[in-house]
Design an enzyme around this catalytic site. Structure first.
Site, PDB file in Angstrom:
ATOM      1  CG  HIS A  34      39.286  22.294  68.955  1.00 20.57           C
ATOM      2  ND1 HIS A  34      39.129  23.637  69.242  1.00 20.57           N
ATOM      3  CD2 HIS A  34      38.028  21.825  68.728  1.00 20.57           C
ATOM      4  CE1 HIS A  34      37.862  23.968  69.185  1.00 20.57           C
ATOM      5  NE2 HIS A  34      37.164  22.886  68.883  1.00 20.57           N
ATOM      6  CG  HIS A  84      35.406  18.541  68.713  1.00 24.47           C
ATOM      7  ND1 HIS A  84      34.977  18.689  67.413  1.00 24.47           N
ATOM      8  CD2 HIS A  84      35.328  19.768  69.266  1.00 24.47           C
ATOM      9  CE1 HIS A  84      34.620  19.953  67.203  1.00 24.47           C
ATOM     10  NE2 HIS A  84      34.841  20.636  68.315  1.00 24.47           N
ATOM     11  CB  SER A  94      31.887  13.801  69.207  1.00 27.33           C
ATOM     12  OG  SER A  94      32.008  13.555  70.596  1.00 27.33           O
ATOM     13  CD  GLU A 106      35.623  24.172  66.133  1.00 26.62           C
ATOM     14  OE1 GLU A 106      35.156  23.038  66.380  1.00 26.62           O
ATOM     15  OE2 GLU A 106      35.499  25.157  66.884  1.00 26.62           O
ATOM     16  CE1 TYR A 122      32.020  23.070  65.092  1.00 31.68           C
ATOM     17  CE2 TYR A 122      32.011  25.139  66.298  1.00 31.68           C
ATOM     18  CZ  TYR A 122      32.145  23.768  66.277  1.00 31.68           C
ATOM     19  OH  TYR A 122      32.411  23.085  67.440  1.00 31.68           O
ATOM     20  CG  ASP A 179      53.931  19.778  86.524  1.00 34.12           C
ATOM     21  OD1 ASP A 179      54.650  19.500  85.548  1.00 34.12           O
ATOM     22  OD2 ASP A 179      53.871  20.925  87.007  1.00 34.12           O
ATOM     23  CB  SER A 201      54.037  12.047  84.814  1.00 34.35           C
ATOM     24  OG  SER A 201      55.428  12.278  84.822  1.00 34.35           O
ATOM     25  CB  THR A 227      51.404  13.339  88.563  1.00 32.49           C
ATOM     26  OG1 THR A 227      51.712  14.100  87.381  1.00 32.49           O
ATOM     27  CG2 THR A 227      52.534  12.378  88.873  1.00 32.49           C
TER      28      THR A 227
END
Length: 732
Positions: free
Chosen positions: A145, A254, A305, A491, A531, A666, A668, A671
């Protein structure tokens, strides 16, 4: 014969005979006892079969395009991808019972949700490769998600519109990544054990609709100490020598630490938790490499959240934690939640590390082993037409899909537009008239079925160019011994998930053959249906209730369906379950595409793609940010680097023969790659390396890899380039 007449030789022979007899008797007795013990052990072994499992884990890149297409999650048309924060991965876990032919597959993928189109395409490819080994009933696909992954992999019109249509490079990256992760898991299977542990993660989630939660019965709420589920469930997978194979966790939150102003593809907080766990276990490996796989899968996160500071008015700073999520000045558009960090990157790190720390602790202390047979049950259900039998005299019915007014209001994690307000239970003549002209008026039957929801989009009655919402959805349960994974297609809110878990647990334990079953709700699985709130939460029509698309009895319908699956597993009657109506599989040509093709890449005169236009400084210290800007093509043209490759590397000189060793890429955490779209078709990328405090002092360089698109005889040609950079020092 008297003793005095016995010779010394006779006495010696007699003694030797006695000793030999004793030894012989002892040997016979030991042999008899050993054979008896072995027979008893064999008998116990036959009565108590081994519950070692065959376990396989796999991880594969599924990043897809990182520029010039929408990100999926916030439905914000202005939020288009323009670079890369962290790569996205699919993580697969296969568990098989060696004494039977049964096996199950659980896949957690760094995407917003699994679409029906994606699942159907994955299952087709698995069937071609493996025949009937991996099927709809024993394979679960779940999305973490993250709201910062590429869009464009849906087949229903509503999500096609918010995704700028059907984007083949996007869905192909997901299909290939998911199947490859299953391939790797399949090939890596070995005997092993599974341990389960549970514990609470503190301070990492809040309920973003507490007013809705309070509508649930007081006596029900009193059974729980929090209005969110704070428990993390972890499966620790080890081989027979106790060495780690992988870890699979579920936690309800979330992944919205990266907010709706973000334009970088990112796996968000759950992806960062995976990154930390895998980096710890795969010592010395670059991110995304190494045998140990750790997934943090979604659960009943509907009203949960990660923005733990809660909702505040961004213009005044005061709290807007009220039923409508509105501010005195500016209305609902000013009411937003924020995370615990100084910015969204810091918030992502804080939440992700908190989740990882608890998982690490649970893994270290796990002792309870899962044992028992493997089972699974799956059905397709027409959720638009389910009769729910509450008792012998009362029943309810689900509805054709529809979204309410508060759907357009968004949430405090990502506000909507046009001043729509959460908690709206009455329509507006202005918006009703626009809806009726553009989309058609909802039927009286649909309006009555969804009460008290005022309908904004009557998606169940809209079928052009293809249906706007699914009718046919998957319901599915996997069981591994005393663990049950309930795969839900959307959800579920906190209380919805609790009710579902209790129902499944009660039904599975009803036969009496298995007790103390752990039930986890795995979210965002197989098809997306928005939902699922409780009936009570639905009545106040905040965002989650307005997005419960099958009406007020949606949760009851799902509980009824999952109860049937659990009952079939408990009674060993899965083969008698009706399969249900199969979902449609719309061909690609029927799916709209609103994303224009990339134009030919251009560069300024007297330059080459990959040239450095802003160089690094001569030296940096740990904690600094090193940046280099390169002339580039559009990263969406770099199809060769979308899976398994990299757009950048940070390399350290080993001062031996001029060798450069890749220390970061990229994938990591340290970065980032920003794509900057310039004028006249020119563009560039800025590669930034946030130098860790733990970095080794030395000489480094940053490189960028990409492609640019040209035309030759009206055919697009993709040419590679490798950026170059002068070196720089990292000093104390």
């Amino acid at each position: 014969m008297g003793c005095k007449n016995v010779s010394p030789l006779g006495i010696g022979c007699t003694i030797l005979f006695v000793l030999m007899t004793a030894v012989a008797v002892t040997i016979i007795a030991v042999f008899y006892i050993t054979e008896k013990l072995r027979a008893e052990a064999d008998s116990r072994s036959a009565e108590e079969p081994s519950y070692y499992y065959q376990i396989g884990v796999g991880r594969a890149d599924c990043t897809g395009p990182i520029a010039n297409l929408p990100l999926m999650g916030y439905a914000n048309p202005d939020q288009t991808a323009a670079g890369l924060h962290t790569r996205l991965y699919s993580r697969a876990f296969i568990v098989a019972d060696p004494s039977t032919s049964r096996r199950v597959v659980f896949v957690s993928t760094d995407i917003a949700m699994v679409s029906q189109k994606l699942r159907l395409e994955v299952m087709k490819l698995l069937k071609r490769k493996y025949g009937s080994l991996y099927r709809q009933d024993n394979v679960v696909l779940s999305g973490t998600h993250t709201h910062s992954g590429p869009a464009g992999y849906f087949q229903y019109t509503l999500c096609l519109i918010t995704s700028k249509g059907y984007i083949k490079p996007s869905i192909n990256a997901l299909i290939n990544g998911i199947v490859k992760s299953i391939d790797i898991a399949h090939k890596s299977m070995k005997p092993g054990k599974i341990l389960v542990n549970k514990g609470e993660v503190e301070g990492s989630n809040i309920n973003r609709s507490p007013y809705s939660y309070l509508q649930n019965p007081k006596e029900e709420r009193a059974r729980y100490k929090s209005n969110t589920d704070q428990e993390l469930v972890l499966l620790k997978m080890v081989d027979l020598d106790g060495h780690g194979i992988g870890a699979l966790s579920w936690f309800a939150v979330h992944p919205v630490s990266m907010n709706n102003t973000n334009h970088l593809v990112s796996s968000d907080n759950m992806g960062y938790a995976s990154y930390l766990f895998e980096q710890e276990k795969n010592t010395g490996s670059l991110p995304g490499k190494g045998p140990f796989v750790a997934a943090f899968a979604s659960s009943n996160l509907g009203d949960v959240s990660s923005n733990t500071q809660g909702p505040h008015c961004v213009n005044t700073g005061e709290s807007c934690d009220n039923p409508d999520s509105t501010c005195p000045v500016g209305g609902p558009s000013m009411c937003m939640s924020s995370g615990p960090g100084r910015d969204m990157f810091d918030s992502t790190a804080i939440i992700g590390r908190s989740i990882y720390n608890k998982a690490k602790e649970l893994s270290r202390t796990a002792t309870r082993e899962i044992k028992g047979p493997i089972n699974f049950a799956h059905q397709w259900v027409n959720m638009s037409d389910v009769t729910v039998q509450f008792n012998s005299t009362h029943k309810g019915h689900t509805c054709k899909p529809a979204l309410g007014y508060s759907f357009a209001a968004g949430t405090t994690d990502g506000v909507g537009a046009f001043n729509f307000t959460q908690g709206t239970v009455e329509g507006d003549p202005f918006w009703d008239s626009i809806r009726d002209v553009l989309l058609g008026k909802p039927s009286n039957e649909t309006q009555e079925c969804h009460l008290p929801k005022p309908i904004l989009f009557n998606t169940g009655e809209m079928t052009k160019p293809v249906p706007w919402h699914p009718d046919i959805v998957d319901v599915q349960i996997l069981t591994i011994g005393t663990l049950a994974i309930v795969a839900v297609p959307g959800e579920f809110t906190t209380m919805s998930g609790r009710r579902l878990r209790e129902t499944v647990k009660s039904e599975l334990e009803s036969s009496g053959s298995v007790k103390d079953i752990d039930v986890v709700v795995a979210g965002l699985c197989n098809v997306y249906t928005h939902y699922i709130t409780t009936y009570e939460e639905y009545q106040v029509q905040r965002y989650e209730g307005a997005s419960t698309i099958y009406g007020p009895h949606t949760l009851s319908a799902y509980i009824q369906s999952f109860r049937g699956l659990a009952k079939a597993i408990a009674e060993n009657s899965v083969d008698q379950l009706p399969k249900g109506p199969e979902p449609p599989d719309f061909p690609d040509k029927k799916l709209i595409s609103l994303l224009p093709p990339n134009p030919v890449d251009k560069k300024p005169n007297n330059t080459a793609f990959g040239d450095v236009v802003m160089d690094a400084q001569a030296a940096y210290k740990p904690g600094d940010v090193a940046e280099v800007t390169f002339i580039s093509g559009n990263p969406r043209n770099s199809v060769g680097f979308m899976a398994g490759g990299t757009f950048l590397t940070v390399e350290k000189s080993d001062h031996v023969g001029g060798r450069w060793v890749v220390r970061y890429n990229d994938a990591s955490w340290d970065t980032r790659l920003y794509w900057n779209k310039g004028l006249r078709g020119h563009s560039n990328v800025t590669v930034s390396w946030h130098i860790p405090y733990s970095v080794e002092i030395g000489t480094y360089r940053i490189r960028h890899f990409g492609h640019f698109k040209t035309l030759q005889f009206l055919k697009p040609i993709f040419n590679p380039y490798n950026g170059s950079s002068t070196t720089f020092q990292v000093t104390n």
